[in-house]
Design a protein around this motif. Structure first.
Motif, mmCIF file in Angstrom:
data_model
loop_
_atom_site.group_PDB
_atom_site.id
_atom_site.type_symbol
_atom_site.label_atom_id
_atom_site.label_comp_id
_atom_site.label_asym_id
_atom_site.label_seq_id
_atom_site.Cartn_x
_atom_site.Cartn_y
_atom_site.Cartn_z
ATOM 1 N N GLY A 80 46.862 37.389 10.988
ATOM 2 C CA GLY A 80 46.031 37.772 9.931
ATOM 3 C C GLY A 80 44.519 37.306 10.163
ATOM 4 O O GLY A 80 43.599 37.174 9.389
ATOM 5 N N LYS A 81 44.170 37.685 11.410
ATOM 6 C CA LYS A 81 42.780 37.438 11.803
ATOM 7 C C LYS A 81 42.283 38.732 12.134
ATOM 8 O O LYS A 81 42.602 39.594 13.175
ATOM 9 C CB LYS A 81 42.786 36.465 13.155
ATOM 10 N N GLU A 82 41.083 38.805 11.577
ATOM 11 C CA GLU A 82 40.510 40.164 11.810
ATOM 12 C C GLU A 82 39.597 40.434 13.138
ATOM 13 O O GLU A 82 39.037 39.145 13.418
ATOM 14 C CB GLU A 82 39.408 40.423 10.638
ATOM 15 N N SER A 83 39.627 41.539 13.584
ATOM 16 C CA SER A 83 38.875 41.683 14.808
ATOM 17 C C SER A 83 37.384 42.285 14.418
ATOM 18 O O SER A 83 37.449 43.206 13.758
ATOM 19 C CB SER A 83 39.690 42.441 15.836
ATOM 20 N N HIS A 84 36.501 41.861 15.241
ATOM 21 C CA HIS A 84 35.081 42.183 15.222
ATOM 22 C C HIS A 84 34.713 42.573 16.451
ATOM 23 O O HIS A 84 35.050 41.768 17.418
ATOM 24 C CB HIS A 84 34.070 41.153 14.529
ATOM 25 N N PHE A 85 33.937 43.633 16.794
ATOM 26 C CA PHE A 85 33.214 44.069 17.961
ATOM 27 C C PHE A 85 31.809 44.158 17.961
ATOM 28 O O PHE A 85 31.296 44.769 17.050
ATOM 29 C CB PHE A 85 34.015 45.328 18.178
ATOM 30 N N VAL A 86 31.203 44.006 19.099
ATOM 31 C CA VAL A 86 29.748 44.067 19.184
ATOM 32 C C VAL A 86 29.560 44.873 20.641
ATOM 33 O O VAL A 86 30.035 44.466 21.463
ATOM 34 C CB VAL A 86 28.899 43.107 19.135
ATOM 35 N N ASN A 87 28.780 46.331 20.533
ATOM 36 C CA ASN A 87 28.880 46.870 21.646
ATOM 37 C C ASN A 87 30.336 47.194 22.669
ATOM 38 O O ASN A 87 30.201 47.019 23.667
ATOM 39 C CB ASN A 87 27.789 46.300 22.611
ATOM 40 N N GLY A 88 31.405 47.362 21.694
ATOM 41 C CA GLY A 88 32.537 47.444 22.184
ATOM 42 C C GLY A 88 33.346 46.144 22.982
ATOM 43 O O GLY A 88 34.478 46.167 23.222
ATOM 44 N N MET A 89 32.750 45.033 22.680
ATOM 45 C CA MET A 89 33.279 43.594 23.130
ATOM 46 C C MET A 89 33.610 42.843 21.866
ATOM 47 O O MET A 89 32.959 42.775 20.999
ATOM 48 C CB MET A 89 32.204 42.785 24.113
ATOM 49 N N ARG A 90 34.870 42.318 22.145
ATOM 50 C CA ARG A 90 35.481 41.694 20.831
ATOM 51 C C ARG A 90 34.783 40.308 20.825
ATOM 52 O O ARG A 90 34.695 39.534 21.578
ATOM 53 C CB ARG A 90 37.009 41.311 21.425
ATOM 54 N N VAL A 91 34.260 40.069 19.565
ATOM 55 C CA VAL A 91 34.015 38.728 19.191
ATOM 56 C C VAL A 91 34.937 37.502 19.292
ATOM 57 O O VAL A 91 35.848 37.790 18.669
ATOM 58 C CB VAL A 91 33.053 38.721 17.841
ATOM 59 N N GLY A 250 28.128 56.765 26.845
ATOM 60 C CA GLY A 250 29.086 56.227 25.885
ATOM 61 C C GLY A 250 30.181 55.257 26.742
ATOM 62 O O GLY A 250 29.725 54.718 27.518
ATOM 63 N N GLY A 251 31.441 55.328 26.140
ATOM 64 C CA GLY A 251 32.305 54.478 26.943
ATOM 65 C C GLY A 251 32.550 54.621 28.266
ATOM 66 O O GLY A 251 33.124 53.708 28.954
ATOM 67 N N MET A 252 32.201 55.672 28.831
ATOM 68 C CA MET A 252 32.418 55.906 30.445
ATOM 69 C C MET A 252 31.452 55.082 31.220
ATOM 70 O O MET A 252 31.688 54.813 32.216
ATOM 71 C CB MET A 252 32.688 57.388 30.673
ATOM 72 N N LEU A 253 30.269 54.809 30.603
ATOM 73 C CA LEU A 253 29.192 54.249 31.469
ATOM 74 C C LEU A 253 29.398 52.936 31.859
ATOM 75 O O LEU A 253 29.366 52.672 33.301
ATOM 76 C CB LEU A 253 28.055 54.247 30.392
ATOM 77 N N PRO A 254 30.168 52.099 31.287
ATOM 78 C CA PRO A 254 30.519 50.507 31.834
ATOM 79 C C PRO A 254 31.440 50.900 33.358
ATOM 80 O O PRO A 254 31.352 50.120 34.062
ATOM 81 C CB PRO A 254 31.074 49.815 30.755
ATOM 82 N N LYS A 255 32.463 51.578 33.022
ATOM 83 C CA LYS A 255 33.370 51.936 33.949
ATOM 84 C C LYS A 255 32.757 52.687 35.206
ATOM 85 O O LYS A 255 32.993 52.180 36.526
ATOM 86 C CB LYS A 255 34.563 52.764 33.404
ATOM 87 N N ILE A 256 32.065 53.584 34.975
ATOM 88 C CA ILE A 256 31.161 54.277 36.097
ATOM 89 C C ILE A 256 30.554 53.281 36.626
ATOM 90 O O ILE A 256 30.300 52.959 38.062
ATOM 91 C CB ILE A 256 30.456 55.436 35.643
ATOM 92 N N GLY A 257 29.643 52.291 35.933
ATOM 93 C CA GLY A 257 28.721 51.493 36.371
ATOM 94 C C GLY A 257 29.459 50.485 37.450
ATOM 95 O O GLY A 257 28.824 50.152 38.351
#
Length: 297
Positions: A80-91, A250-257
């Motif tokens: 019952g704990k809601e997930s929140h994300f900032v820039n794709g990262m879980r708070v 987008g989402g591929m940038l961190p992986k490519i980086g």
């Protein structure tokens, strides 16, 4: 059952074509980031495990780093704990970090270890807290806010960056013919636990281990151009140009980086491969064609 002649010849050709690669990579280290569909689909899970076991048997040293975001999200939902994300990262507050450690360091890590062992390997599971493997520091997020003159600093809790890696434990395990399976949890100077992106951990491990290859499993066919064609055989300079012209975004940038940083730091090659294909790791490692994007200096 007796093989037909054509089948037997085909198998023999496959094995002989793999031989030069086996000879070239004998004694070398490959860091593999395991995630996506390959970590969920039962048949893909077993094909991945057999790939890792075979690599070790032919003299290559695989080091596995795994994620587990969906599994963490599922357990948080059940609690019952809601997930929140900032820039794709879980708070990640204190309670969430407890769940992260339980899921990554316990359930997921031990499932992968058991999977490899049940396919004939000798895997040992670790988190970055074992033997002070991964020293971490808190990740600080800066976000532009029109109401402020300076970027706003956002606290996302126990999310970390790799500060340093102690390779002693990994080297001891690989020398002892074991396969390290590492959960991306680090420890800070204050003893606090930090959840770290698994791609980043895999990339940094590849750098400090002076690995021959960094292999990142994804749910795509690899890096694609603007027409959807998979690009491979890229140099670091070409990848930089593709980022600059907006092909990679987008989402591929961190992986490519992560892949780019690895080759710029001495890893011979980085590979972003399609984990939805059975035996994707072996196909990329031991064949001419491969199943994804290869990046070299």
């Amino acid at each position: 059952m007796t093989l037909k002649k054509d089948q037997a010849i085909n198998i023999a050709e496959v094995l002989t074509k793999a031989l030069p690669y086996i000879q070239r990579f004998n004694g070398k280290t490959c860091v593999i980031k395991y995630g996506g569909n390959a970590m969920i689909d039962e048949s893909l899970k077993h094909s991945f495990a057999r790939d890792i076991v075979l690599m070790k048997l032919v003299g290559i040293n695989p080091v596995v780093v795994h994620g587990g975001g969906p599994q963490i999200g599922n357990l948080l939902d059940k609690l019952g704990k809601e997930s929140h994300f900032v820039n794709g990262m879980r708070v990640t507050d204190g309670e969430t970090m407890d769940v992260v450690e339980m899921v990554l360091g316990g359930l997921v890590n031990k499932d992968i270890v058991n999977l490899i062992n049940s396919n004939g390997g000798r895997a040992i599971g670790l988190t970055g807290k074992d033997g002070q493997l991964i020293r971490a520091k808190k990740m600080v997020i800066h976000q532009d806010n029109p109401a402020l003159k300076t970027p706003e600093i956002i606290d996302i809790g126990h999310v970390g960056e790799v500060e340093s890696i102690n390779t002693d434990v990994v080297n001891m395990l690989t020398a002892g013919n074991f396969i390290p399976v590492i959960a991306p949890i680090g420890v800070g100077d204050d003893g606090a636990s930090y959840n770290i992106n698994a791609d980043l951990v895999a990339g940094k491990l590849a750098e400090v281990l002076k690995a021959e290859k960094l292999i990142l499993l994804t749910n795509t066919g690899g890096l694609q151009d603007k027409n959807g064609k998979v690009l491979t055989g890229l140099t670091a300079q070409q990848v930089d140009a593709l980022i600059a012209d907006g092909t990679i975004y987008g989402g591929m940038l961190p992986k490519i980086g992560c892949a780019l940083d690895a080759v710029k730091s001495g890893v011979t090659s980085s590979h972003i491969i399609d984990g939805r294909i059975p035996h994707a790791v072996l196909l990329e490692l031991l064949t001419d064609e491969g199943v994804g994007t290869l990046i070299k200096i």
